[in-house]
Design a protein around this motif. Sequence first.
Motif, PDB file in Angstrom:
ATOM      1  N   SER A 143       8.876  -1.097   1.369  1.00 32.11           N
ATOM      2  CA  SER A 143       7.466  -1.422   0.882  1.00 32.11           C
ATOM      3  C   SER A 143       6.719  -1.985   2.247  1.00 32.11           C
ATOM      4  N   PHE A 144       5.356  -1.217   2.266  1.00 30.01           N
ATOM      5  CA  PHE A 144       4.657  -1.525   3.367  1.00 30.01           C
ATOM      6  C   PHE A 144       3.541  -2.377   2.915  1.00 30.01           C
ATOM      7  N   TRP A 145       2.930  -3.291   3.666  1.00 31.69           N
ATOM      8  CA  TRP A 145       1.801  -4.034   3.326  1.00 31.69           C
ATOM      9  C   TRP A 145       0.725  -3.729   4.629  1.00 31.69           C
TER      10      TRP A 145
ATOM     11  N   VAL B  47       0.822  -1.166  -0.049  1.00 34.37           N
ATOM     12  CA  VAL B  47      -0.077  -0.023   0.071  1.00 34.37           C
ATOM     13  C   VAL B  47       0.759   1.154  -0.072  1.00 34.37           C
ATOM     14  N   LEU B  48       2.150   1.221   0.136  1.00 35.78           N
ATOM     15  CA  LEU B  48       2.928   2.276   0.087  1.00 35.78           C
ATOM     16  C   LEU B  48       4.420   1.915  -0.007  1.00 35.78           C
ATOM     17  N   HIS B  49       5.125   2.600  -0.798  1.00 39.27           N
ATOM     18  CA  HIS B  49       6.587   2.502  -0.942  1.00 39.27           C
ATOM     19  C   HIS B  49       7.236   3.652  -0.694  1.00 39.27           C
TER      20      HIS B  49
ATOM     21  N   PRO C  72      -3.655   7.611 -11.410  1.00 36.92           N
ATOM     22  CA  PRO C  72      -4.032   6.569 -12.358  1.00 36.92           C
ATOM     23  C   PRO C  72      -2.888   6.677 -13.686  1.00 36.92           C
ATOM     24  N   GLY C  73      -2.390   5.687 -14.018  1.00 35.80           N
ATOM     25  CA  GLY C  73      -1.700   5.864 -15.248  1.00 35.80           C
ATOM     26  C   GLY C  73      -0.263   6.123 -15.104  1.00 35.80           C
ATOM     27  N   ARG C  74       0.004   6.655 -13.868  1.00 39.16           N
ATOM     28  CA  ARG C  74       1.500   7.029 -13.620  1.00 39.16           C
ATOM     29  C   ARG C  74       2.272   5.931 -13.061  1.00 39.16           C
ATOM     30  N   PRO C  75       3.296   5.520 -14.017  1.00 38.76           N
ATOM     31  CA  PRO C  75       4.202   4.281 -13.210  1.00 38.76           C
ATOM     32  C   PRO C  75       4.727   4.421 -12.049  1.00 38.76           C
ATOM     33  N   LEU C  76       4.907   3.437 -11.685  1.00 38.73           N
ATOM     34  CA  LEU C  76       5.765   3.488 -10.225  1.00 38.73           C
ATOM     35  C   LEU C  76       7.269   4.014 -10.737  1.00 38.73           C
ATOM     36  N   PRO C  77       7.849   4.996  -9.926  1.00 37.47           N
ATOM     37  CA  PRO C  77       9.379   5.204 -10.207  1.00 37.47           C
ATOM     38  C   PRO C  77      10.136   3.853  -9.761  1.00 37.47           C
TER      39      PRO C  77
ATOM     40  N   PRO D 287      -0.748   2.087  -4.939  1.00 39.43           N
ATOM     41  CA  PRO D 287       0.160   2.352  -3.617  1.00 39.43           C
ATOM     42  C   PRO D 287       0.538   3.760  -3.663  1.00 39.43           C
ATOM     43  N   TRP D 288       0.758   4.193  -2.337  1.00 41.08           N
ATOM     44  CA  TRP D 288       1.131   5.650  -1.978  1.00 41.08           C
ATOM     45  C   TRP D 288       2.563   5.617  -2.214  1.00 41.08           C
ATOM     46  N   LEU D 289       3.371   6.763  -2.338  1.00 44.29           N
ATOM     47  CA  LEU D 289       4.798   7.182  -2.470  1.00 44.29           C
ATOM     48  C   LEU D 289       5.009   8.106  -1.414  1.00 44.29           C
TER      49      LEU D 289
END
Length: 174
Positions: free
Chosen positions: A78-80, A59-61, A163-168, A144-146
């Motif tokens: 990374s957080f679950w 849910v978070l990086h 939405p649509g923005r890839p993860l770094p 997920p949040w960053l």
Amino acid sequence: MIVRDDVGAVLLCHARVDDEGFWFTPGGGTGPGETAREAAVRELHEETGIAVALRGPAVLHRRAEFTFLGRWTEQVESFWLAGVGDRPALVAHHLEDYEHESLDDWRWWPSDELAVLAAREDVYPACLADLLDHLDGPGDDDLPWLEEHVGSGSASVRTGREPGRPLPDWALVR
């Protein structure tokens, strides 16, 4: 790990290093051949005795740079999210020497008290209260949040995902 009980309180541990205290979620580093997900489950069990099975995505990086115990550290986390129902008894099965020396408290914090806590003391991840509010809301996305805290003295940058923005690249779970 972001561990919540059946009423939504989140488990945080407190550490004191060089006379400065801070609250943070349980977890730790990966071992040889271990994925971040496997490490999260193992570390939670070692530090608290809580055993969980993770089903959903992180849910978070978080990307952070900081000094810890006199050593410059760069890490990606990374957080679950894990639910535990009733609050289990906390029993540490394995702590590293530095954890024995620095950990001084564990506490279940109600979600509505996290923002107040963060105004008084350092809480990591810094976006935890906002993230939990988002997860408790209607939350029509599962992105997920960053969070980044990079550079000495810089403020944390908190952001939800678009939405649509890839993860770094740094946020890709290995």
